[in-house]
Design a protein around this motif. Structure first.
Motif, mmCIF file in Angstrom:
data_model
loop_
_atom_site.group_PDB
_atom_site.id
_atom_site.type_symbol
_atom_site.label_atom_id
_atom_site.label_comp_id
_atom_site.label_asym_id
_atom_site.label_seq_id
_atom_site.Cartn_x
_atom_site.Cartn_y
_atom_site.Cartn_z
ATOM 1 N N GLY A 195 0.817 -1.212 0.000
ATOM 2 C CA GLY A 195 0.000 0.000 0.000
ATOM 3 C C GLY A 195 0.848 1.258 0.000
ATOM 4 N N LEU A 196 1.896 1.285 0.801
ATOM 5 C CA LEU A 196 2.775 2.449 0.854
ATOM 6 C C LEU A 196 3.530 2.633 -0.460
ATOM 7 N N ASP A 197 3.915 1.522 -1.078
ATOM 8 C CA ASP A 197 4.595 1.589 -2.370
ATOM 9 C C ASP A 197 3.646 2.130 -3.441
ATOM 10 N N GLU B 6 -3.795 -8.500 -4.582
ATOM 11 C CA GLU B 6 -3.303 -7.561 -3.576
ATOM 12 C C GLU B 6 -4.442 -6.661 -3.095
ATOM 13 N N PRO B 7 -4.677 -6.586 -1.782
ATOM 14 C CA PRO B 7 -5.781 -5.783 -1.253
ATOM 15 C C PRO B 7 -5.745 -4.314 -1.662
ATOM 16 N N ILE B 8 -4.555 -3.713 -1.749
ATOM 17 C CA ILE B 8 -4.503 -2.306 -2.137
ATOM 18 C C ILE B 8 -5.046 -2.117 -3.546
ATOM 19 N N GLU B 9 -4.766 -3.054 -4.455
ATOM 20 C CA GLU B 9 -5.311 -2.999 -5.813
ATOM 21 C C GLU B 9 -6.820 -3.239 -5.786
ATOM 22 N N GLN B 10 -7.259 -4.168 -4.964
ATOM 23 C CA GLN B 10 -8.683 -4.484 -4.884
ATOM 24 C C GLN B 10 -9.495 -3.277 -4.439
ATOM 25 N N PHE B 11 -9.105 -2.671 -3.331
ATOM 26 C CA PHE B 11 -9.888 -1.564 -2.799
ATOM 27 C C PHE B 11 -9.729 -0.297 -3.616
ATOM 28 N N THR B 12 -8.561 -0.107 -4.214
ATOM 29 C CA THR B 12 -8.415 1.041 -5.106
ATOM 30 C C THR B 12 -9.367 0.916 -6.293
#
Length: 544
Positions: A139-141, A294-300
């Motif tokens: 997420g930070l990346d 990846e959760p960050i991709e999912q929620f984005t």
């Protein structure tokens, strides 16, 4: 070294240990004078710990590989097994205010026999800390371009100040952050389904990379990954041990909190895994990215559908970081308890829980830097065999050996001197279950049986645990049945007694369940017994 030197060093060690454990009662019974929270607060705090994002990745990985229908069946099967096996453990923790290691000692493993399961549980905590830390680093990346190696370090260091002070800080953190976490996770999904009802049909019809429709082997392979989370009951218990005494006035709230925050955690976990499949299928169709796991991709991807572009990444990052912090304070806390339990029993030294917070986090950081996220499902499938063997063995001992066969004492025992060093009932069952299921997993019995290693782990533990109890006639559970104190361990309502006794070694006052008589005179607390190197305060074995 003289006897007096040994006694002096034991007393110094015990005094330091007693002072540190007054915060979180790391290695002992949690007294009612400390358990001031209501059942609802304890339950909400425990459920706050399941805010982890790994469920979304696990569900996505299974769904994209085996298809939605196989994934949902796998998730459902694993949830049923986890709920059934978790219930007796959660009940014992909440009723008798003990952590899972203390319960394991008296449920078939013995005083030293449970060291191996403590190490397994500690492994669970650093594996999942590394997993959640990897998700935060991603997420930070994604959001601010922070290099992954540095993100791993940040996600580790930020946890240390939060986990030092034990349950008091954890309860506040979980309670305050639960509403925001629920809002950020649920609202976008509801909006997306309302806006695009066809997304549900696409989700249910997704066949995965392997294709081929319903498959028993696919379901079992997926269930094996989900069952790696069976060890989560240990982290739930680290909260549930602080439940207040059960009374007529709080009975309904007590049972509700125990069930929902104990075995019921898996209901919420299964829902999150199913949501992970849904979001992965949606992102795969809408964007076609390989990072849909990846959760960050999912929620984005989901947030993009309902809010301005400038707000998408910051909110997705807030959700990921919030989730990671909520679960990793629990991972770090529970892991430190498990390591401390093992180290203190083996060495009879108590170095302090903070030392093992740092040990656990260092191992997790090494795993993150080794990019464990890229082979997540393989790690979890292997680990699940050990976790299932342990939890199912203890659950079977409680449910069958204690209540059906009546060969195992119903009242949990954990104190040194009261238990045999090793009880073959649990140790043999655990070793047979884990070793055979791991052998099946690695294909030593052929590729056809390989997907069924979870059933092997569960089946052997369920069958062999009562068989071992019958063969040994329950002889190796209790070394003594009398701890030398006339005061009953339980009060009239069956709750642990609140009567206080003074420890002759550390001078502190502890409640009845934590105390035993000392052959040297007076009473001694369980932790001072654990650090008694000379064994002067350990009661002799009782003649039979």
């Amino acid at each position: 070294m003289t006897v007096d030197d040994v006694a002096e060093r034991t007393q110094v060690s015990a005094l330091g240990a007693s002072k540190e454990t007054l915060e979180d009662y790391t290695l002992r019974f949690a007294p009612r004078t400390y358990r001031r929270w209501t059942p609802g607060v304890v339950g909400a705090s425990a459920l706050g710990g399941i805010a982890y994002m790994a469920d979304f990745s696990i569900g996505a990985g299974i769904g994209l590989t085996h298809g939605t229908q196989n994934a949902l069946l796998a998730i459902g099967l694993a949830a049923v097994i986890i709920f059934v096996t978790g219930f007796p453990l959660a009940y014992y923790a909440a009723r008798y205010n003990l952590d899972l290691d203390l319960i394991t000692r008296g449920s078939g493993f013995g005083y030293y026999g449970s060291v191996i399961t403590s190490v397994i549980f500690a492994s669970f905590t650093f594996i999942f800390f590394a997993l959640e830390g990897s998700i935060m680093a991603q997420g930070l990346d994604y959001a601010v371009g922070l290099p992954l190696w540095l993100g791993y370090l940040v996600s580790t260091l930020v946890i240390i100040p939060l986990v030092i002070y034990g349950m008091k800080v954890l309860a506040k953190l979980q309670s305050w952050t639960n509403p925001l976490w629920l809002l950020l996770m649920v609202a976008p999904l509801v909006f997306l389904i309302v806006k695009d009802p066809g997304s549900v049909e696409r989700w249910l019809s997704h066949e995965g990379r392997n294709g081929g429709g319903l498959s028993t082997a696919a379901v079992m392979l997926g269930a094996g990954v989900c069952l790696s989370l069976m060890g989560q009951i240990g982290e739930q218990i680290d909260y549930l041990r602080f439940m207040p005494p059960r009374t007529d006035e709080n009975r309904r709230a007590w049972w509700t909190s125990m069930v929902l925050a104990g075995p019921g955690w898996v209901i919420f976990g299964a829902v999150k895994q199913a949501i992970g499949v849904f979001m992965a299928v949606y992102i795969l169709g809408a964007v076609g990215t390989a990072a849909a796991i990846e959760p960050i991709e999912q929620f984005t991807g989901v947030f993009t559908e309902l809010m301005p572009p400038w707000l998408v990444v910051p909110l997705a990052l807030v959700l990921v970081v919030l989730s990671q912090v909520k679960i990793n304070v629990t991972n770090a806390y529970s892991g430190s308890l498990a390591w401390t339990n093992s180290f203190t029993r083996i060495t009879r030294r108590y170095p302090g829980r903070l030392v093992f917070v740092l040990v656990n986090l260092t191992i997790a950081l090494i795993l993150m830097e080794a990019d464990m996220f890229s082979f997540l499902n393989n790690i979890l499938s292997f680990y699940s065999n050990c976790a299932m063997a342990w939890v199912v063995t203890v659950a079977t001992d409680i449910a069958i050996n204690k209540f059906v066969l009546k060969l195992s004492p119903k009242r949990p025992e954990f104190r040194r001197g009261m238990l045999y060093a090793v009880n073959p009932v649990g140790v043999v069952s655990f070793l047979a279950s884990s070793l055979l299921s791991i052998s099946v997993y690695f294909g030593l019995f052929g590729d056809t049986l390989r997907p069924y290693s979870p059933l092997v782990a569960v089946g052997i533990a369920v069958v062999l645990t009562p068989v071992m109890a019958i063969l040994t006639r329950g002889r190796f559970y209790l070394r003594r049945t009398d701890d030398g104190i006339a005061e009953p361990l339980l009060d009239a309502e069956g709750n642990p007694s609140g009567t206080h006794f003074d420890c002759v070694v550390c001078g502190e006052s502890y409640e009845r369940p934590d105390m035993a008589a000392s052959p040297e005179g007076g009473t001694i607390c369980s932790l001072c017994l654990s650090t008694d190197r000379g064994g002067d305060h350990v009661l002799p074995a009782q003649a039979r």
